[in-house]
Design a protein around this motif. Structure first.
Motif, mmCIF file in Angstrom:
data_model
loop_
_atom_site.group_PDB
_atom_site.id
_atom_site.type_symbol
_atom_site.label_atom_id
_atom_site.label_comp_id
_atom_site.label_asym_id
_atom_site.label_seq_id
_atom_site.Cartn_x
_atom_site.Cartn_y
_atom_site.Cartn_z
ATOM 1 N N ILE A 175 0.834 -1.209 0.000
ATOM 2 C CA ILE A 175 0.000 0.000 0.000
ATOM 3 C C ILE A 175 0.864 1.253 0.000
ATOM 4 C CG2 ILE A 175 -1.681 1.324 1.335
ATOM 5 C CD1 ILE A 175 -2.834 -1.312 2.315
ATOM 6 N N THR A 176 1.948 1.230 0.769
ATOM 7 C CA THR A 176 2.831 2.391 0.838
ATOM 8 C C THR A 176 3.489 2.672 -0.514
ATOM 9 O OG1 THR A 176 3.273 1.983 3.175
ATOM 10 C CG2 THR A 176 4.839 3.369 1.985
ATOM 11 N N LEU A 177 4.016 1.644 -1.154
ATOM 12 C CA LEU A 177 4.676 1.832 -2.452
ATOM 13 C C LEU A 177 3.678 2.275 -3.516
ATOM 14 C CD1 LEU A 177 7.103 -1.243 -2.484
ATOM 15 C CD2 LEU A 177 7.647 1.147 -2.039
ATOM 16 N N TRP A 178 2.486 1.701 -3.465
ATOM 17 C CA TRP A 178 1.478 2.113 -4.429
ATOM 18 C C TRP A 178 1.085 3.581 -4.219
ATOM 19 C CZ3 TRP A 178 -3.811 3.430 -3.663
ATOM 20 C CH2 TRP A 178 -4.543 3.558 -4.839
ATOM 21 N N GLY A 179 0.951 3.989 -2.977
ATOM 22 C CA GLY A 179 0.631 5.386 -2.697
ATOM 23 C C GLY A 179 1.777 6.325 -3.017
ATOM 24 N N THR A 180 3.023 5.807 -2.972
ATOM 25 C CA THR A 180 4.184 6.650 -3.288
ATOM 26 C C THR A 180 4.264 6.974 -4.769
ATOM 27 O OG1 THR A 180 5.403 5.696 -1.430
ATOM 28 C CG2 THR A 180 6.689 6.799 -3.137
ATOM 29 N N VAL A 181 3.980 5.990 -5.611
ATOM 30 C CA VAL A 181 4.073 6.223 -7.062
ATOM 31 C C VAL A 181 2.814 6.900 -7.598
ATOM 32 C CG1 VAL A 181 5.650 4.302 -7.383
ATOM 33 C CG2 VAL A 181 3.197 3.899 -7.556
ATOM 34 N N ARG A 182 1.704 6.843 -6.832
ATOM 35 C CA ARG A 182 0.472 7.544 -7.226
ATOM 36 C C ARG A 182 -0.010 8.398 -6.052
ATOM 37 N NH1 ARG A 182 -0.884 2.445 -9.891
ATOM 38 N NH2 ARG A 182 -0.843 2.780 -12.139
ATOM 39 N N ARG B 199 -1.322 11.304 -5.794
ATOM 40 C CA ARG B 199 -2.473 12.196 -5.940
ATOM 41 C C ARG B 199 -3.802 11.446 -6.016
ATOM 42 N NH1 ARG B 199 -0.342 16.786 -10.301
ATOM 43 N NH2 ARG B 199 1.473 17.465 -9.053
ATOM 44 N N SER B 200 -3.771 10.140 -6.002
ATOM 45 C CA SER B 200 -5.015 9.388 -6.075
ATOM 46 C C SER B 200 -5.792 9.532 -4.773
ATOM 47 C CB SER B 200 -4.729 7.915 -6.356
ATOM 48 O OG SER B 200 -3.983 7.351 -5.291
ATOM 49 N N LEU B 201 -7.104 9.335 -4.859
ATOM 50 C CA LEU B 201 -7.964 9.470 -3.680
ATOM 51 C C LEU B 201 -7.619 8.428 -2.625
ATOM 52 C CD1 LEU B 201 -10.388 10.735 -2.258
ATOM 53 C CD2 LEU B 201 -11.861 9.118 -3.516
ATOM 54 N N ALA B 202 -7.349 7.200 -3.069
ATOM 55 C CA ALA B 202 -7.016 6.137 -2.110
ATOM 56 C C ALA B 202 -5.718 6.443 -1.375
ATOM 57 C CB ALA B 202 -6.915 4.801 -2.843
ATOM 58 N N ALA B 203 -4.723 6.976 -2.106
ATOM 59 C CA ALA B 203 -3.444 7.285 -1.472
ATOM 60 C C ALA B 203 -3.593 8.395 -0.448
ATOM 61 C CB ALA B 203 -2.419 7.678 -2.538
ATOM 62 N N ALA C 170 11.687 4.275 -5.831
ATOM 63 C CA ALA C 170 11.182 3.933 -4.505
ATOM 64 C C ALA C 170 11.709 2.585 -4.041
ATOM 65 C CB ALA C 170 9.650 3.931 -4.517
ATOM 66 N N LEU C 171 11.686 1.581 -4.927
ATOM 67 C CA LEU C 171 12.109 0.237 -4.542
ATOM 68 C C LEU C 171 13.622 0.118 -4.382
ATOM 69 C CD1 LEU C 171 9.793 -2.011 -6.763
ATOM 70 C CD2 LEU C 171 9.724 -1.747 -4.284
#
Length: 314
Positions: free
Chosen positions: A116-123, A125-129, A227-228
């Protein structure tokens, strides 16, 4: 490395002595007599005296402490009043269920939080992040016993997918053990993911803003690879401390989860020992959990050297 191990061995001895001494005094301040609890109110004074002597509860506190300390130094934690067996085998017989819960919940929680953290880092501005922090705060605020009752009601009573309680050994009977572990692990994961997510998100976000990552971005690397490959190894340093302490806490006894799901782990064992005034077992569990905390913290310190070359040099 050898100096670190020697220092930690010295600290371990001091911590065990202090914790054991404090617990020796505290449990004897609790009202009640274990001999009376075992034999009942109808026991004669002679019978109570014989039982106290066999349990090491006769004589002054100083004499009891000297006898207890001598046994602990020789590796004897005494005999459990409740089980009528040596304390160490009783503890080892209850550590496997707790260790199983701790390992599964820690691995799953960290993996989910990391993804979840990596997904929110690359996106970002998304609502979920943007709502991750709020959702994680809600997960931390949910009472563990309430989550346990909800998952039992929904997944065990209404849907009937998993058993509401019970435990089976994962190695001897995996087909029974796996379904019985699902619900307690889910309860632990709900809170653990929230804790890891908040720390991971903060650590990775701070690391992604560092100037040294400009070089990686200037080479045309994607945000995912940045990030990775660059930010994550440095961001893991703070979370390791959190994971180590949290894992040691889980192994020390997940009292609520083990009680609700009737799991014979260290938490339920400690609760039983306290309720029956089983002095040797209470002291043994306390020393065992303290040992786990020190060992886990040592492993965390050693893992720093594997992740960060600067630590190896120092």
């Amino acid at each position: 490395m050898p100096q670190l191990l020697l220092r930690r061995a010295r600290d371990l001895v001091i911590v065990l002595w202090v914790v054991g001494t404090v617990m020796f005094v505290v449990i004897r301040l609790v009202p009640g007599d274990p001999a009376v609890s075992i034999l009942g109110d109808t026991a004669t004074p002679e019978q109570l005296a014989v039982l106290r002597d066999s349990l090491g509860l006769s004589g002054s506190w100083y004499e009891q402490y000297a006898a207890w300390l001598g046994r602990v130094i020789s590796g004897d934690l005494g005999t459990s009043i409740s089980f009528s067996e040596p304390v160490l085998p009783v503890i080892l017989g209850h550590v496997v269920p707790t260790l199983t819960l701790a390992v599964f919940s820690t691995v799953i929680s960290f993996t989910v939080a990391l993804m979840i953290t990596l997904w929110g880092t690359v996106r970002p501005r998304s609502l979920a992040a943007r709502s991750v922090t709020q959702v994680a705060s809600l997960g931390m605020a949910l009472p563990q016993f309430w989550v346990a009752l909800i998952v039992i009601l929904v997944f065990a009573m209404v849907l009937g997918w998993f058993p509401p309680s019970g435990y089976a050994d994962l190695l001897t009977d995996p087909f029974t053990a796996v379904p019985s572990l699902v619900l307690p692990v889910v309860v632990l994961v709900v809170g653990d993911v929230a804790v890891y997510l908040i720390f991971l998100r903060e650590s990775v976000t701070n690391e992604m803003s560092q100037l040294y990552l400009r070089t990686a971005r200037s080479k045309g690397l994607s945000e995912t690879r940045v990030a990775l490959g660059h930010a994550l190894p440095n961001a893991l340093m703070p979370i390791l401390t959190v994971m180590g302490g949290h894992f040691a806490t889980l192994v020390g006894g997940v009292v609520i989860v083990e009680t609700v799901f009737v799991i014979p782990g260290l938490g339920s064992l400690a609760l039983q020992a306290i309720s029956t005034r089983d002095y040797p077992l209470v002291q043994g569990v306390t020393l065992f959990v303290t040992l786990l905390f020190v060992v886990v913290n040592l492993l965390v310190d050693l893992s720093y050297a594997l992740i960060d070359p600067k630590v190896r040099v120092s």
